[in-house]
Design a protein around this motif. Structure first.
Motif, short mmCIF file in Angstrom:
data_model
loop_
_atom_site.label_atom_id
_atom_site.label_comp_id
_atom_site.label_asym_id
_atom_site.label_seq_id
_atom_site.Cartn_x
_atom_site.Cartn_y
_atom_site.Cartn_z
N TRP A 61 0.83 -1.21 0.00
CA TRP A 61 0.00 0.00 0.00
C TRP A 61 0.86 1.25 0.00
CZ3 TRP A 61 -0.14 3.88 3.67
CH2 TRP A 61 -1.12 4.85 3.48
N ARG A 62 1.92 1.25 0.81
CA ARG A 62 2.80 2.42 0.90
C ARG A 62 3.50 2.69 -0.43
NH1 ARG A 62 7.80 1.93 4.58
NH2 ARG A 62 8.53 1.19 2.61
N ASP A 64 2.35 1.82 -3.45
CA ASP A 64 1.33 2.33 -4.36
C ASP A 64 0.99 3.78 -4.05
OD1 ASP A 64 1.19 -0.06 -5.72
OD2 ASP A 64 -0.62 -0.76 -4.68
N ARG A 65 0.89 4.10 -2.78
CA ARG A 65 0.58 5.48 -2.36
C ARG A 65 1.69 6.43 -2.80
NH1 ARG A 65 -2.70 9.54 -1.21
NH2 ARG A 65 -2.05 10.73 0.59
N ALA A 66 2.94 6.02 -2.62
CA ALA A 66 4.06 6.86 -3.03
C ALA A 66 4.05 7.07 -4.54
CB ALA A 66 5.38 6.24 -2.58
N ASN A 68 1.44 6.91 -6.54
CA ASN A 68 0.31 7.78 -6.87
C ASN A 68 0.59 9.24 -6.52
OD1 ASN A 68 -1.18 5.68 -7.91
ND2 ASN A 68 -2.24 5.27 -5.99
N LEU A 69 1.28 9.47 -5.40
CA LEU A 69 1.62 10.85 -5.04
C LEU A 69 2.58 11.46 -6.06
CD1 LEU A 69 2.05 10.73 -1.17
CD2 LEU A 69 0.34 11.99 -2.46
N SER A 72 0.53 12.25 -9.14
CA SER A 72 -0.37 13.39 -8.99
C SER A 72 0.38 14.71 -8.90
CB SER A 72 -1.28 13.20 -7.78
OG SER A 72 -0.53 13.28 -6.59
N GLU A 108 -5.24 16.72 -1.17
CA GLU A 108 -4.21 15.95 -0.47
C GLU A 108 -2.85 16.66 -0.48
OE1 GLU A 108 -3.23 12.93 -4.16
OE2 GLU A 108 -4.47 12.26 -2.51
N SER A 155 9.34 10.38 -3.72
CA SER A 155 8.40 10.54 -2.60
C SER A 155 9.09 9.96 -1.39
CB SER A 155 7.08 9.82 -2.90
OG SER A 155 7.27 8.43 -2.88
N THR A 157 8.91 9.71 3.23
CA THR A 157 8.21 9.94 4.48
C THR A 157 9.09 10.85 5.33
OG1 THR A 157 7.21 7.76 4.37
CG2 THR A 157 7.21 8.87 6.52
#
Length: 160
Positions: A61-62, A64-66, A68-69, A72, A108, A155, A157
């Motif tokens: 998930w992390r 995929d989220r990275a 997608n960020l 975007s 976001e 990306s 954290t």
């Protein structure tokens, strides 16, 4: 001596029954101990398996989220407001345009920072988010800014 004779005078049935009961209690305790150890081992194995699956799912998930960020935010490069703001050479004009650019982005996106090639902060714009202290974020973002200055999508954290 009379106490010893009374003890020896106990019936044969009692002499046999006491050791048998003692052995049965020992066998029962040993069985309970072995079963407890095996059940504990099974629970630990299952917990380890469950945690590893959860960690694997969270890491997917992390990632995929990275991704997608990055996708975007990479659309911001072609944003007309951003291009218009960045073509100005006056830092004050650029700073004034950053809130407009931030409003044009998705919800976001909480903060926009603009730095020079020498990693000096030119301006920033933030949405009202009490969980995101802008000054701490500006200090913590410097390693990622270096990637951006090299033209790499990154990306990360950031703990603030």
């Amino acid at each position: 001596m009379s106490k010893l004779r009374k003890l020896l005078a106990v019936s044969f049935r009692a002499k046999v029954l006491v050791p048998v009961i003692f052995v049965m209690i020992c066998l029962l305790a040993t069985t309970a101990f072995v079963v407890n150890q095996r059940i504990t081992k099974q629970f630990e194995t299952e917990a380890t398996r469950t945690l590893s699956h959860a960690a694997e799912g969270f890491n997917d998930w992390r990632k995929d989220r990275a991704k997608n960020l990055v996708l975007s935010v990479s659309d911001l490069r072609n944003e007309p407001h951003l291009k218009a703001a960045l073509t100005k050479t006056d830092a004050a004009t650029i700073r004034d345009q950053l809130p407009v650019v931030l409003k044009a982005t998705r919800d976001e996106v909480k903060i926009i920072l603009l730095t020079s090639a020498s990693e000096q902060l030119i301006g920033s714009a933030t949405r009202d988010d009490p969980l995101l202290p802008a000054t701490d974020f500006q200090k913590a973002i410097l390693p990622v800014v270096k990637y951006a200055l090299r033209g790499e999508d990154k990306s990360d954290t950031i703990h603030v």
